[in-house]
Design a protein around this motif. Structure first.
Motif, PDB file in Angstrom:
ATOM      1  N   GLN A 174       0.834  -1.200   0.000  1.00  0.00           N
ATOM      2  CA  GLN A 174       0.000   0.000   0.000  1.00  0.00           C
ATOM      3  C   GLN A 174       0.867   1.247   0.000  1.00  0.00           C
ATOM      4  OE1 GLN A 174      -2.427  -0.697   3.612  1.00  0.00           O
ATOM      5  NE2 GLN A 174      -4.205  -0.752   2.262  1.00  0.00           N
ATOM      6  N   THR A 175       0.325   2.319  -0.541  1.00  0.00           N
ATOM      7  CA  THR A 175       0.944   3.635  -0.447  1.00  0.00           C
ATOM      8  C   THR A 175      -0.019   4.576   0.250  1.00  0.00           C
ATOM      9  OG1 THR A 175       2.319   3.348  -2.426  1.00  0.00           O
ATOM     10  CG2 THR A 175       1.849   5.605  -1.762  1.00  0.00           C
ATOM     11  N   ARG A 176       0.529   5.399   1.136  1.00  0.00           N
ATOM     12  CA  ARG A 176      -0.277   6.393   1.855  1.00  0.00           C
ATOM     13  C   ARG A 176      -0.071   7.750   1.196  1.00  0.00           C
ATOM     14  NH1 ARG A 176       0.143   9.601   7.011  1.00  0.00           N
ATOM     15  NH2 ARG A 176       2.322   8.969   7.202  1.00  0.00           N
ATOM     16  N   PHE A 177      -1.173   8.417   0.901  1.00  0.00           N
ATOM     17  CA  PHE A 177      -1.158   9.748   0.304  1.00  0.00           C
ATOM     18  C   PHE A 177      -1.787  10.732   1.286  1.00  0.00           C
ATOM     19  CE2 PHE A 177      -1.404   6.577  -2.988  1.00  0.00           C
ATOM     20  CZ  PHE A 177      -0.526   7.008  -3.964  1.00  0.00           C
ATOM     21  N   VAL A 178      -1.363  12.006   1.218  1.00  0.00           N
ATOM     22  CA  VAL A 178      -1.914  13.011   2.123  1.00  0.00           C
ATOM     23  C   VAL A 178      -2.352  14.255   1.350  1.00  0.00           C
ATOM     24  CG1 VAL A 178      -0.718  12.274   4.213  1.00  0.00           C
ATOM     25  CG2 VAL A 178       0.442  13.821   2.624  1.00  0.00           C
ATOM     26  N   LEU A 179      -3.399  14.869   1.860  1.00  0.00           N
ATOM     27  CA  LEU A 179      -3.883  16.144   1.338  1.00  0.00           C
ATOM     28  C   LEU A 179      -3.299  17.236   2.219  1.00  0.00           C
ATOM     29  CD1 LEU A 179      -5.880  17.439  -0.757  1.00  0.00           C
ATOM     30  CD2 LEU A 179      -7.560  17.470   1.096  1.00  0.00           C
ATOM     31  N   VAL A 180      -2.523  18.129   1.616  1.00  0.00           N
ATOM     32  CA  VAL A 180      -1.755  19.128   2.355  1.00  0.00           C
ATOM     33  C   VAL A 180      -2.224  20.527   1.969  1.00  0.00           C
ATOM     34  CG1 VAL A 180       0.571  20.020   2.810  1.00  0.00           C
ATOM     35  CG2 VAL A 180       0.229  17.574   2.380  1.00  0.00           C
ATOM     36  N   GLY A 181      -2.456  21.381   2.984  1.00  0.00           N
ATOM     37  CA  GLY A 181      -2.853  22.753   2.729  1.00  0.00           C
ATOM     38  C   GLY A 181      -2.098  23.709   3.621  1.00  0.00           C
ATOM     39  N   ARG A 182      -2.523  24.968   3.600  1.00  0.00           N
ATOM     40  CA  ARG A 182      -1.895  25.950   4.468  1.00  0.00           C
ATOM     41  C   ARG A 182      -2.385  25.752   5.906  1.00  0.00           C
ATOM     42  NH1 ARG A 182      -2.507  28.227  -0.459  1.00  0.00           N
ATOM     43  NH2 ARG A 182      -4.688  28.758  -0.118  1.00  0.00           N
ATOM     44  N   PRO A 183      -1.587  26.150   6.891  1.00  0.00           N
ATOM     45  CA  PRO A 183      -1.964  25.926   8.285  1.00  0.00           C
ATOM     46  C   PRO A 183      -3.283  26.605   8.662  1.00  0.00           C
ATOM     47  CG  PRO A 183       0.365  26.471   8.118  1.00  0.00           C
ATOM     48  CD  PRO A 183      -0.228  26.715   6.760  1.00  0.00           C
ATOM     49  N   ALA A 184      -4.089  25.891   9.432  1.00  0.00           N
ATOM     50  CA  ALA A 184      -5.374  26.395   9.917  1.00  0.00           C
ATOM     51  C   ALA A 184      -5.774  25.530  11.103  1.00  0.00           C
ATOM     52  CB  ALA A 184      -6.433  26.350   8.817  1.00  0.00           C
ATOM     53  N   ARG A 185      -6.939  25.789  11.655  1.00  0.00           N
ATOM     54  CA  ARG A 185      -7.415  24.985  12.783  1.00  0.00           C
ATOM     55  C   ARG A 185      -7.650  23.546  12.311  1.00  0.00           C
ATOM     56  NH1 ARG A 185      -9.990  26.054  17.589  1.00  0.00           N
ATOM     57  NH2 ARG A 185     -10.019  28.288  17.093  1.00  0.00           N
ATOM     58  N   PRO A 186      -7.131  22.543  13.035  1.00  0.00           N
ATOM     59  CA  PRO A 186      -7.385  21.151  12.637  1.00  0.00           C
ATOM     60  C   PRO A 186      -8.866  20.822  12.691  1.00  0.00           C
ATOM     61  CG  PRO A 186      -5.607  21.290  14.261  1.00  0.00           C
ATOM     62  CD  PRO A 186      -6.259  22.639  14.218  1.00  0.00           C
ATOM     63  N   ALA A 187      -9.272  19.860  11.885  1.00  0.00           N
ATOM     64  CA  ALA A 187     -10.650  19.386  11.927  1.00  0.00           C
ATOM     65  C   ALA A 187     -10.941  18.767  13.292  1.00  0.00           C
ATOM     66  CB  ALA A 187     -10.883  18.365  10.821  1.00  0.00           C
ATOM     67  N   ALA A 188     -12.209  18.730  13.668  1.00  0.00           N
ATOM     68  CA  ALA A 188     -12.603  18.153  14.954  1.00  0.00           C
ATOM     69  C   ALA A 188     -12.181  16.690  15.015  1.00  0.00           C
ATOM     70  CB  ALA A 188     -14.107  18.288  15.135  1.00  0.00           C
ATOM     71  N   PRO A 189     -11.841  16.196  16.195  1.00  0.00           N
ATOM     72  CA  PRO A 189     -11.427  14.786  16.317  1.00  0.00           C
ATOM     73  C   PRO A 189     -12.556  13.834  15.966  1.00  0.00           C
ATOM     74  CG  PRO A 189     -11.736  15.784  18.490  1.00  0.00           C
ATOM     75  CD  PRO A 189     -11.815  16.891  17.492  1.00  0.00           C
ATOM     76  N   THR A 190     -12.188  12.708  15.367  1.00  0.00           N
ATOM     77  CA  THR A 190     -13.165  11.680  15.010  1.00  0.00           C
ATOM     78  C   THR A 190     -13.155  10.519  15.992  1.00  0.00           C
ATOM     79  OG1 THR A 190     -11.620  10.420  13.641  1.00  0.00           O
ATOM     80  CG2 THR A 190     -12.805  12.247  12.579  1.00  0.00           C
ATOM     81  N   GLY A 191     -12.115  10.457  16.833  1.00  0.00           N
ATOM     82  CA  GLY A 191     -11.938   9.310  17.711  1.00  0.00           C
ATOM     83  C   GLY A 191     -10.976   8.288  17.121  1.00  0.00           C
ATOM     84  N   ALA A 192     -10.651   8.432  15.841  1.00  0.00           N
ATOM     85  CA  ALA A 192      -9.656   7.570  15.178  1.00  0.00           C
ATOM     86  C   ALA A 192      -8.776   8.480  14.334  1.00  0.00           C
ATOM     87  CB  ALA A 192     -10.333   6.509  14.323  1.00  0.00           C
TER      88      ALA A 192
END
Length: 310
Positions: A174-192
């Motif tokens: 498998q390969t892991r990919f990430v979506l990267v943007g400019r710094p901002a408030r992190p999204a709310a936690p999902t629990g995972a």
């Protein structure tokens, strides 16, 4: 102009396939870039809303180009991750036989995933790296190389045929990919969730790495990735790229980061975001004494002791 996502191109890369699994990709202009640095620079310059790039594979670990780009330069932040199962096809111009292949190409990260197959079937072929697997297919189309390792789906895009399919040295790669943007408030936690950071030590001393890891261990925070990268300041000078379980809003993670901030020369926060490999209901419970409730109860006890109410 529509909001755009830059990605490692050209069209027909595994990166593009993974990006199109994100629901929001359907509402964005998807812009292929010639390299990972070019995709991330498009975000830094404001030309793109976000960039989608590979960051880790299950065969070789971290993608060093991506890690180094996130370590250096203007800070960026990870917002999402996607896991994609990877198998390669050997793409050739129509009519090419295996015995006619003298040169092959692909992205450098592909070579460790097909090395044994290459040794067994094309032991004398010369390997040359390409900017991406799809770019390798384009170079085969142009006649620069005889064959390219890429996704089978790229064959039609570049007028090639798949001479061999299902190529992989490791099962379930498998390969892991990430979506990267400019710094901002992190999204709310999902629990995972997962939190990514980069650490620089104040100095080199015996037990230095142990001290860093101890900030996680004593708070029950499990690590998912630990990779050293040279700082460029000379032999032996390294920073550490770390992925940890949990969200920065979790008390155990936040306190670990505060501890690291106290003892490190520098800490770069790369984001807290949902994990792609597991759901909340599949997680094991935090270690005894490391839940948010445990931290809150301990803080309340200290406050009561300070007030003489113990």
């Amino acid at each position: 102009m529509p909001a755009s996502y830059a990605y490692l191109g050209p069209e027909g890369t595994f990166t593009e396939v993974a990006l199109r699994t994100l629901p929001e990709a359907a509402t964005r202009e998807l812009v292929p870039m010639v390299s990972v640095p070019a995709a991330l620079d498009a975000v830094r310059s404001g030309e793109a809303e976000a960039a989608f790039v590979p960051i880790e594979n299950s065969v070789e670990g971290g993608i060093t180009t991506t890690l180094d780009e996130l370590v250096a330069g203007e800070p960026l932040m990870i917002y999402r991750e996607v896991l994609l199962s990877i198998t390669f096809a050997l793409l050739v111009r129509p009519g090419t036989t295996l015995s006619e292949i003298k040169t092959v190409t692909a992205h450098p990260a592909a070579q460790p995933q097909v090395r044994n197959w290459l040794k067994a079937h094309l032991p004398d072929a010369l390997w040359e790296s390409a900017a991406s697997n799809a770019d390798g297919a384009r170079l085969v189309q142009e006649g620069r190389y005889d064959a390219a390792f890429a996704g089978e789906f790229a064959a039609a895009r570049y007028g090639l045929e798949a001479l061999e399919t299902g190529i992989h040295d490791a099962e379930n790669a498998q390969t892991r990919f990430v979506l990267v943007g400019r710094p901002a408030r992190p999204a709310a936690p999902t629990g995972a969730d997962k939190t990514s950071i980069v650490l620089w030590q104040r100095d080199d001393h015996p037990g230095g790495l142990r001290d860093l890891l101890g900030e996680f261990a004593v708070r029950g925070v499990n690590l998912m990735l630990l990779q050293s990268r040279p700082t460029g300041a000379g032999i032996g000078n390294y920073c550490f790229c770390i992925d940890a379980e949990g969200h920065i809003s979790d008390r155990r993670v936040a306190e670990a980061l505060m501890g690291l901030k106290r003892i490190c020369l520098q800490v770069r926060f790369l984001g807290s975001y949902p994990r792609a490999d597991i759901k909340k209901h599949d997680l094991t419970a935090p270690m005894t004494g490391t839940s948010d409730g445990d931290f809150m109860a301990a803080a309340d006890w200290v406050a009561r002791c300070q007030d003489g109410r113990f």
